[in-house]
Design an enzyme around this catalytic site. Structure first.
Site, PDB file in Angstrom:
ATOM      1  N   GLY A  73       0.844  -1.194   0.000  1.00  0.00           N
ATOM      2  CA  GLY A  73       0.000   0.000   0.000  1.00  0.00           C
ATOM      3  C   GLY A  73       0.877   1.240   0.000  1.00  0.00           C
ATOM      4  N   ARG A  90       0.883  -5.098  -5.502  1.00  0.00           N
ATOM      5  CA  ARG A  90       1.083  -6.332  -4.751  1.00  0.00           C
ATOM      6  C   ARG A  90       1.327  -7.419  -5.798  1.00  0.00           C
ATOM      7  NH1 ARG A  90      -0.962  -4.671   0.455  1.00  0.00           N
ATOM      8  NH2 ARG A  90      -2.303  -2.899   0.041  1.00  0.00           N
ATOM      9  N   ASP A 141       5.233  -4.622   6.046  1.00  0.00           N
ATOM     10  CA  ASP A 141       5.683  -5.975   6.410  1.00  0.00           C
ATOM     11  C   ASP A 141       5.617  -6.981   5.259  1.00  0.00           C
ATOM     12  OD1 ASP A 141       2.964  -6.081   6.569  1.00  0.00           O
ATOM     13  OD2 ASP A 141       2.865  -6.666   8.674  1.00  0.00           O
ATOM     14  N   THR A 190       4.627   2.761   5.400  1.00  0.00           N
ATOM     15  CA  THR A 190       3.244   2.306   5.582  1.00  0.00           C
ATOM     16  C   THR A 190       2.561   3.270   6.528  1.00  0.00           C
ATOM     17  OG1 THR A 190       1.835   0.629   6.619  1.00  0.00           O
ATOM     18  CG2 THR A 190       4.102   0.691   7.341  1.00  0.00           C
ATOM     19  N   ASP A 201       0.324   2.524   8.636  1.00  0.00           N
ATOM     20  CA  ASP A 201      -0.242   1.854   9.820  1.00  0.00           C
ATOM     21  C   ASP A 201       0.634   1.904  11.076  1.00  0.00           C
ATOM     22  OD1 ASP A 201      -2.620   1.141   8.583  1.00  0.00           O
ATOM     23  OD2 ASP A 201      -1.745  -0.665   7.720  1.00  0.00           O
ATOM     24  N   ASP A 208       2.746  -0.126  12.121  1.00  0.00           N
ATOM     25  CA  ASP A 208       2.833  -1.413  12.812  1.00  0.00           C
ATOM     26  C   ASP A 208       4.106  -2.183  12.469  1.00  0.00           C
ATOM     27  OD1 ASP A 208       2.092  -1.771  10.198  1.00  0.00           O
ATOM     28  OD2 ASP A 208       0.587  -3.312  10.615  1.00  0.00           O
ATOM     29  N   ARG A 248      -6.175  -2.094  10.172  1.00  0.00           N
ATOM     30  CA  ARG A 248      -6.781  -3.415  10.189  1.00  0.00           C
ATOM     31  C   ARG A 248      -6.259  -4.224  11.373  1.00  0.00           C
ATOM     32  NH1 ARG A 248      -7.065  -5.226   4.089  1.00  0.00           N
ATOM     33  NH2 ARG A 248      -7.977  -3.147   3.935  1.00  0.00           N
TER      34      ARG A 248
END
Lengths: 324, 324, 324, 324
Positions: free
Chosen positions: C11, C72, C103, C126, C128, C130, C172
């Protein structure tokens, strides 16, 4: 401890309201009474002090400026002024203070604490980021983003006209805003108080750059040793002696103090505000609540004011490497 | 008509790219070949001209500045310069021209048309809004919104400190930006070139206002008859003679030329761009495509340059009434 | 090492372009040749690889998205796909790789390194946040500020109508965006994947809050265990059973991935990009360049992917205390 | 006339506060007493009415939402409800009313005027722009710019991934927001209630476009006859049957109602607000103050509600031509 006071002082910075909200709500959550002092030390001397409630700080987390207003106070520098201030606080039964501001604010708070002993914890509210004991100050991130948005706009017009733009950003004693704007704005040069500015070397590099680039942006911190952006522009223009180019100066000025605080400033302000109240309750005094390495830390006012906070070393290297 | 050229000239304005995109795509849609001239008349003289395709203008509708770049050309003011320009256009077989710019651009286009007869239609690209024949110029709305966002930020800090702020906005000959910023920014006073500025009266009103308001914002167009914002501030400060207040000046400068164009500017730019090409195909020449009362109109260059465009009368009244 | 390749994958996130610019310019500054691989692993398999120069990354530091595009790739998950990818890199003599992504990107890079041994350093791109091994990921700060600006707007209308708003933000598997938006947006509740959401308790608190507040904002991370914002809203509405209030849902969606990167993201991206190249030159491989406690650190891909990164503990407390 | 009342009603829109400020200050400037009615007709029935002063509307010109709050009132649709409302106004001696809102608001105002005869002038406060008698409504420009900023962000990520994005904007009965966003956002298609949407034709054009463009943005007004953006996306996906592309939907939702009003909305709101008060003083009633062709005009409520306001014809042509 049952009653505390909170005030904002010195130059205002975006996030002061978010910090104030955190102080007021944490205090009430911990079952304290909380009082707002208007116009910093000036209002403390004038007795301009009002009880604050949960709703007093509703809908301000996103607002620039400070609803408590701010001021610089000459009278507080005198023992007589501080005595009046103390008496006003005593009248309300204030047992603890949260002081939101920069080094001037903390200098005042330190003296006041030493004279009258009311436990005081500070929160670092200043756009300049020049306070030791916290990775960032409240307002710095917003100021940088505001300046950067302005630089982005100027790049549009610089690139359309093959111009050399000198952009002056805030930072009388510290180059933090300048350096982050320089990296983020893709500036060709950044001039800050922490480093010696060598205009001959700049002009030499600029000549080289001009072979591959048609427009350039040069970020100047207001406190640079080579002078203001106006002065530097004139010197560079004379030295470069290239009539095919236009030289322009923009001084961003006070827009850097206002605006809705960024997420980072709101979160930092909220953490510092909560930590200040919880610090008072845990017996902290004469110190500032900041965030270092993602954790809340308390640093004595003495160190906040006195210790130097250097620019992150790789940042100046970044500007040099990335401007090719 | 088979081949047309397009260029941007004079001070750049946000929306020039959106206009350019509309010219290129409309031309291709109408099965014309379209050529971009770089750096305005300067590039026309230098022969800096390239074929443009649909994808040449992809992803620029939202970008400030102009990908064709802009310049002011002294050489084009000479018959020899215009001859070179004509020869370069002739070499490419150009039969029609779209000129995006302000009054300087149209003055040049008019002379060039009179000498060489290539049909030319203009699009009003300037932030100043001082072009007769269109309600608004391309870039004006963006410039006003940029200035207004800056004023909003300054209000945050002004209100936190009880300050009187003088904010200089662009507008050497026209007060359109100043007036809209004044209304939209809730300014206490607006000083523009179209009206005589009476500082004594301002100071008198300011004294009255100071009874109910603690901070004030005064918007000054750069071309005001009373001087620049710096000069006016000094005069007002002296006349007001109130030591309890701080006086500050911010000159917004070149940020007003950049930035992503607003919706209004993108739509206006797109309409003018399409109308310019369709106008050429319909036999229009020596005129500008603008939008008046929501409709596309073509106005002779002569009128665009020569006729006066007044500030909307109720706007000055609005500022007076709403600043109480 | 003479030649390196760089790509963006997974993403997209704001700041990827700033990171790419830093990789390209640092490589050239260090006298390496640098190649851009388009569309991530997909382009590596297709051989969509081009030499990059200083000017290839001009004027992109401020742009959202990624000029190298991202995708992707299912084929890269197969040994045959990775073989093709390797052969394409070998054809260009690539001796080192910089992989910008999250990741999934690092998982692919790790396998590829283990199979083919080309030294690879990652940059954490990213929204996120994370990824273990860096305090923040590139794009996170921008995503939070974008979401927060949206929440500020929704608060305007929520407050005008006495409404309860459920706002779904990205995340998510991680609640970082949700938590920072919750603190910064003054949300009454925040629901994130890391904590068990107890709707009965929320409804009880909401009833209490309704005595003092007329509008509420509830931030829901998309991966919350109680469901999407739509589902949660319906459940709360049923449980609360208060017909005097309106319940509204807004899902912020993909706006959180775009936009000009913030200062913080540009600086972080620039640091990571330079550190990735300098890491390769210093013999680093199979690891990511991140920034922890203000310093560049290299963390093995294995840890970046495998180790948990917890929400800062005081953040959840902050939301609880400050929403009173 | 000595006393007037003002209220905001229906869906809130950015600029309502600027309009309210203009009403209050003009009234005071003209030496009227002015009362604010909270929560629209609901508050009129409940007697939630307060005197307003110059300072009551300080520092709100730039704020989204409405400080008077808004609501939809079922009770006002009944004769009994309107009787209560009248009695409350009579109690305060109200002789004139300014109603800020959209067609629901004006429908109520018209009935109320016909029953009780209190002179009423409306101001067009709605983001939808679907009110006859004014070129633009207050809030429309802000809503379009908010939606457009979101579309710009989505374009960043769409272009990075070769995606087809369906973006739903507000507009249940009117396509004004959709059309301006489509032109300004460079959308490939715009689907609005005013035109019949032919998905087969869209799919055919989309196939052609896909040869030259890798990503597409399709703007869908919420009231389009082909369904919501979700529904349309599924249909197009099925018809297009192209597995190499990703299809995404974003519904912008309530962010379009909030945010600081744009310059244009602040100026329009200020003009309408002043004109409403001055209209009452000049004997106007049962009509709306709008701005057409840059001039203030008064249009009977009957026409505002009943007459159709068409999309500017060249706008749909623009989208078709410019999306090639």
């Amino acid at each position: 401890m049952k009653k505390i006071a909170v005030f904002t002082s010195g130059g205002d910075s975006p996030g002061m309201n978010a910090c104030l909200r955190a102080v007021v709500r944490t205090a009430i959550f911990r079952e304290l009474e909380v009082y707002g002092v208007y116009r910093g030390y000036e209002g403390m001397i004038d007795g301009d002090i009002k009880r604050m409630y949960t709703h007093s700080v509703s809908n301000i987390v996103q607002r620039g400026g400070t609803i408590l207003k701010s001021a610089r106070s000459k009278e507080f520098m005198t023992p007589a002024g501080r005595k009046k201030a103390y008496e006003n606080l005593a009248k309300h039964g204030i047992e603890g203070i949260v002081a939101i501001g920069g080094d001037g604010t903390f200098t005042g708070a330190k003296i006041f604490f030493e004279e009258y002993g009311i436990p005081t914890v500070g929160c670092p509210g200043t756009i300049d980021n020049d306070i030791y004991g916290t990775d960032y100050t409240i307002g710095f991130d917003t100021a940088v983003n505001t300046a950067l948005a302005a630089i982005d706009k100027i790049r549009d017009t610089a690139a359309s006209h093959d111009r050399i733009f000198f952009i002056e950003v805030m930072g009388r004693d510290a180059g933090f805003i300048g350096v982050e704007c320089g990296i983020g704005g893709g500036a060709e040069f950044v001039m800050v108080p922490e480093t010696k500015t060598d205009l001959d070397s700049v002009v030499k590099d600029l000549k080289n750059l001009r072979k591959t680039k048609t427009s350039s942006v040069i970020v100047v911190a207001e406190g640079d040793d080579a002078g203001s952006a106006d002065v530097i522009m004139e010197k560079v223009k004379t030295k470069l002696n290239d009539n095919t180019k236009e030289f322009k100066v923009t001084t961003l000025g006070h827009i850097q103090r206002g605006g809705n605080p960024t997420a980072r400033d709101r979160v930092l302000a909220s953490r510092c505000g909560m930590a200040a109240v919880d610090g008072l309750l845990a017996g902290k005094q004469n110190c500032m609540a900041g965030v270092t390495n993602q954790e809340v830390v308390y640093t004595p006012f003495q160190d906040c004011i006195g210790k130097e906070k250097p620019i992150i070393p790789d940042h100046l290297e970044l500007i040099k490497v990335l401007s090719i």
